[in-house]
Design an enzyme around this catalytic site. Structure first.
Site, mmCIF file in Angstrom:
data_model
loop_
_atom_site.group_PDB
_atom_site.id
_atom_site.type_symbol
_atom_site.label_atom_id
_atom_site.label_comp_id
_atom_site.label_asym_id
_atom_site.label_seq_id
_atom_site.Cartn_x
_atom_site.Cartn_y
_atom_site.Cartn_z
ATOM 1 N N CYS A 175 4.502 -7.830 15.108
ATOM 2 C CA CYS A 175 3.933 -6.777 16.296
ATOM 3 C C CYS A 175 2.432 -7.284 16.612
ATOM 4 O O CYS A 175 1.765 -7.504 15.388
ATOM 5 C CB CYS A 175 4.047 -5.275 16.144
ATOM 6 S SG CYS A 175 5.832 -4.948 16.039
ATOM 7 N N GLU B 11 0.870 -1.374 0.065
ATOM 8 C CA GLU B 11 -0.043 -0.098 0.010
ATOM 9 C C GLU B 11 0.719 1.289 -0.080
ATOM 10 O O GLU B 11 2.094 1.297 0.700
ATOM 11 C CB GLU B 11 -0.782 -0.040 1.226
ATOM 12 C CG GLU B 11 -2.026 -0.890 1.200
ATOM 13 C CD GLU B 11 -2.537 -0.909 2.692
ATOM 14 O OE1 GLU B 11 -2.363 0.056 3.447
ATOM 15 O OE2 GLU B 11 -3.760 -1.563 2.812
ATOM 16 N N CYS C 273 -1.096 2.122 6.978
ATOM 17 C CA CYS C 273 -0.169 3.354 7.339
ATOM 18 C C CYS C 273 -0.278 4.004 8.840
ATOM 19 O O CYS C 273 -1.434 4.255 9.187
ATOM 20 C CB CYS C 273 -0.415 4.424 6.484
ATOM 21 S SG CYS C 273 0.476 6.056 6.779
ATOM 22 N N CYS D 35 -0.585 -5.528 14.797
ATOM 23 C CA CYS D 35 -0.127 -4.994 13.333
ATOM 24 C C CYS D 35 -0.715 -5.989 12.393
ATOM 25 O O CYS D 35 -0.026 -7.313 12.428
ATOM 26 C CB CYS D 35 1.088 -4.554 13.140
ATOM 27 S SG CYS D 35 1.526 -4.000 11.674
ATOM 28 N N CYS E 279 5.911 -7.978 6.979
ATOM 29 C CA CYS E 279 7.006 -7.689 7.678
ATOM 30 C C CYS E 279 7.284 -8.932 8.604
ATOM 31 O O CYS E 279 6.413 -9.831 9.109
ATOM 32 C CB CYS E 279 6.509 -6.576 8.809
ATOM 33 S SG CYS E 279 7.638 -5.845 9.821
ATOM 34 N N CYS F 82 2.533 8.306 2.510
ATOM 35 C CA CYS F 82 3.153 7.042 3.618
ATOM 36 C C CYS F 82 3.612 5.948 2.653
ATOM 37 O O CYS F 82 2.878 5.304 1.809
ATOM 38 C CB CYS F 82 1.753 6.642 4.253
ATOM 39 S SG CYS F 82 2.171 5.410 5.601
ATOM 40 N N SER G 184 8.341 3.401 17.237
ATOM 41 C CA SER G 184 7.127 2.697 17.672
ATOM 42 C C SER G 184 7.291 2.112 18.978
ATOM 43 O O SER G 184 7.820 1.022 19.186
ATOM 44 C CB SER G 184 6.747 1.715 16.702
ATOM 45 O OG SER G 184 6.571 2.144 15.421
ATOM 46 N N LEU G 185 7.008 3.117 20.023
ATOM 47 C CA LEU G 185 7.161 2.608 21.496
ATOM 48 C C LEU G 185 6.049 1.671 21.798
ATOM 49 O O LEU G 185 6.301 0.549 22.174
ATOM 50 C CB LEU G 185 7.171 3.933 22.429
ATOM 51 C CG LEU G 185 7.984 3.690 23.466
ATOM 52 C CD1 LEU G 185 9.514 3.495 23.304
ATOM 53 C CD2 LEU G 185 7.792 5.034 24.514
HETATM 54 N N1 SAH Z 1 7.707 -1.077 10.779
HETATM 55 C C1 SAH Z 1 7.942 0.305 11.105
HETATM 56 C C2 SAH Z 1 7.099 1.229 10.247
HETATM 57 C C3 SAH Z 1 5.583 0.790 9.812
HETATM 58 S S1 SAH Z 1 4.287 0.664 10.923
HETATM 59 C C4 SAH Z 1 7.211 0.432 12.511
HETATM 60 O O1 SAH Z 1 6.943 -0.388 13.150
HETATM 61 O O2 SAH Z 1 7.580 1.518 13.039
HETATM 62 C C5 SAH Z 1 4.000 2.338 11.011
HETATM 63 C C6 SAH Z 1 3.061 2.689 12.582
HETATM 64 O O3 SAH Z 1 1.957 2.132 12.308
HETATM 65 C C7 SAH Z 1 3.779 2.231 13.782
HETATM 66 O O4 SAH Z 1 3.911 2.858 14.743
HETATM 67 C C8 SAH Z 1 2.958 0.814 14.052
HETATM 68 O O5 SAH Z 1 3.041 0.535 15.438
HETATM 69 C C9 SAH Z 1 1.820 1.699 13.692
HETATM 70 N N2 SAH Z 1 0.546 0.664 13.725
HETATM 71 C C10 SAH Z 1 0.545 -0.802 12.955
HETATM 72 N N3 SAH Z 1 -0.580 -1.353 12.994
HETATM 73 C C11 SAH Z 1 -1.495 -0.522 13.558
HETATM 74 C C12 SAH Z 1 -2.818 -0.606 14.094
HETATM 75 N N4 SAH Z 1 -3.650 -1.531 13.833
HETATM 76 N N5 SAH Z 1 -3.159 0.478 14.514
HETATM 77 C C13 SAH Z 1 -2.686 1.685 14.598
HETATM 78 N N6 SAH Z 1 -1.359 1.759 14.475
HETATM 79 C C14 SAH Z 1 -0.883 0.769 13.837
HETATM 80 FE FE1 SF4 Z 2 6.246 -4.664 11.040
HETATM 81 FE FE2 SF4 Z 2 6.025 -2.240 11.960
HETATM 82 FE FE3 SF4 Z 2 3.935 -3.906 11.824
HETATM 83 FE FE4 SF4 Z 2 5.576 -4.155 13.617
HETATM 84 S S1 SF4 Z 2 4.339 -2.457 13.562
HETATM 85 S S2 SF4 Z 2 4.773 -5.852 12.436
HETATM 86 S S3 SF4 Z 2 7.703 -3.535 12.887
HETATM 87 S S4 SF4 Z 2 5.247 -3.186 10.065
#
Ligand code: SAH
Ligand code: SF4
Length: 364
Positions: free
Chosen positions: A117, A93, A342, A120, A113, A106, A222-223
């Site tokens: 996480c 995307e 995104c 995600c 990935c 974005c 991404s904390l």
């Molecule tokens: N892999 C990298 C960048 C892509 S994710 C990372 O993890 O930082 C971009 C942002 O979207 C990250 O902060 C991630 O934690 C957040 N994100 C992923 N899935 C999400 C969801 N379902 N709801 C809200 N934020 C989400």
């Molecule tokens: Fe990958 Fe970022 Fe999603 Fe974690 S939040 S699974 S690092 S894309």
């Protein structure tokens, strides 16, 4: 005929080497670069500063490509999403989020990935591969096409900012991301300033310093949790690079200052990480780091193990972080009708929120 090579995504040096191999003079590479990245030309025939015979020769060997678009969607709020499909059938995307004073693209860095996480959706995808530099920079080119922004405008751009917050972990595909970003930042081409580019990482600690030194882009972390116990669950990479190491890398990030803060993303998960005590602990952890906090309301997906925090819980959390002097906008959901991966999609700038409030106030 052998398959023609795509010139998009080649670094300046690589493009120069191609021209040299063709027996062309070095300045030809520079002319081509201008046509590809400043003018947005995809047809060699249009490159009128090049001799006709040379254009024909180029067309025999090369293409100036774009990613294929499997689907293009527009949200009622102006957000646009492209589902790109590459020749091997893999899809990612790319999303454009227009706002009053800027427009953010974005960008994805990988198909899927590896980092799983828990909250995600991208992390649940089975197939993973790195995007090539061409596939990364191609997202920017495609958006420029769609927005009608060729030649690269100086003012009034609709694409002013880039966030690497789409699919994938950019620091697990560093070389290709770096090549793509150098192309994007090149002054004789797309010409986006490093100050307008933000790379988001789940915390690949050993790559963070390199990213700062070599690319100098803004950093987002991404904390999502303030203890190792919880972050181990939400962001499993934490087991490898725990909070203390991650925050140390942030303290040392080259170029960060009060004018250039590190963004800490914090996804708001109901009854998981959204208590006032956790907000206070967050403030404590960030002490000494020029930081701002992005509170992202969880974006649910089918089968997701979490729910979005209530608006009241998010507000309470934001108030505590704000009171400690950190900007922590409560983000307005954007583009929800076109669901995207995104991290910025769920975000809108504080300015936008203010203007919305003003409009509301004026209307009432
Ligand atoms: N892999 C990298 C960048 C892509 S994710 C990372 O993890 O930082 C971009 C942002 O979207 C990250 O902060 C991630 O934690 C957040 N994100 C992923 N899935 C999400 C969801 N379902 N709801 C809200 N934020 C989400
Ligand atoms: Fe990958 Fe970022 Fe999603 Fe974690 S939040 S699974 S690092 S894309």
């Amino acid at each position: 005929m052998a398959e023609r090579k795509d010139l998009v995504g080649l670094s300046r040096d690589e493009l120069a080497a191609e021209m040299k191999a063709m027996g062309a003079e070095p300045f030809r590479a520079r002319q081509l670069w201008h046509w590809i990245y400043h003018r947005g030309a995809t047809d060699f025939a249009a490159m009128t500063t090049l001799a006709k015979s040379f254009r024909a020769e180029l067309a025999e060997r090369y293409v100036v490509g774009r990613p294929g678009v499997a689907r293009a969607l527009s949200s009622v709020d102006g957000t646009r999403k492209w589902l790109l499909r590459f020749p091997d059938g893999q899809e990612v995307e790319c999303v454009h989020i227009p706002e009053e004073d800027r427009g953010t693209l974005c960008v994805s860095s990988q198909v899927g990935c590896t980092l799983t996480c828990k909250f995600c959706h991208t992390g649940t995808q089975r197939l993973v591969r790195n995007l090539t530099a061409a596939e990364i920079v191609g997202q920017v080119m495609l958006a420029r096409d769609a927005l009608g922004e060729w030649p690269s405008p100086q003012d009034d751009r609709q694409l002013t900012n880039i966030v690497l917050m789409g699919m994938g972990e950019p620091l697990y595909n560093y070389e290709n991301v770096a090549t793509a970003l150098r192309i994007v930042m090149d002054h004789e081409g797309l010409s986006l300033s490093r100050r307008k580019i933000t790379l988001s990482t789940s915390g690949v600690v050993p790559m963070i310093a390199r990213c700062g030194e070599e690319l100098g882009v803004n950093l987002a972390i991404s904390l999502h949790a303030v203890t190792d116990a919880l972050r181990d669950v939400l962001v499993p990479l934490n087991k490898k690079y725990p909070l203390a190491e991650l925050l140390e890398a942030c303290r040392a990030y080259p170029g960060s200052s009060n004018a250039r803060r590190i963004t800490f993303e914090y996804v708001m998960l109901k009854d998981v990480n959204d208590s006032p005590a956790e907000a206070r602990e967050l403030v404590r952890l960030l002490a000494g780091i020029p930081a701002k906090v992005n509170l992202i309301p969880f974006n649910p997906w089918p089968g997701a193990p979490y729910e979005r925090s209530s608006a009241a819980a998010i507000q309470r959390f934001a108030d505590i972080v704000n009171a400690a002097g950190y900007s922590a906008p409560v983000r307005t959901p954007r583009g929800e009708d076109i669901m995207a991966a995104c991290g910025q999609l769920k975000s809108a700038s504080v300015k936008r929120r203010k203007s919305e409030l003003l409009r509301e106030a004026a209307a009432s």
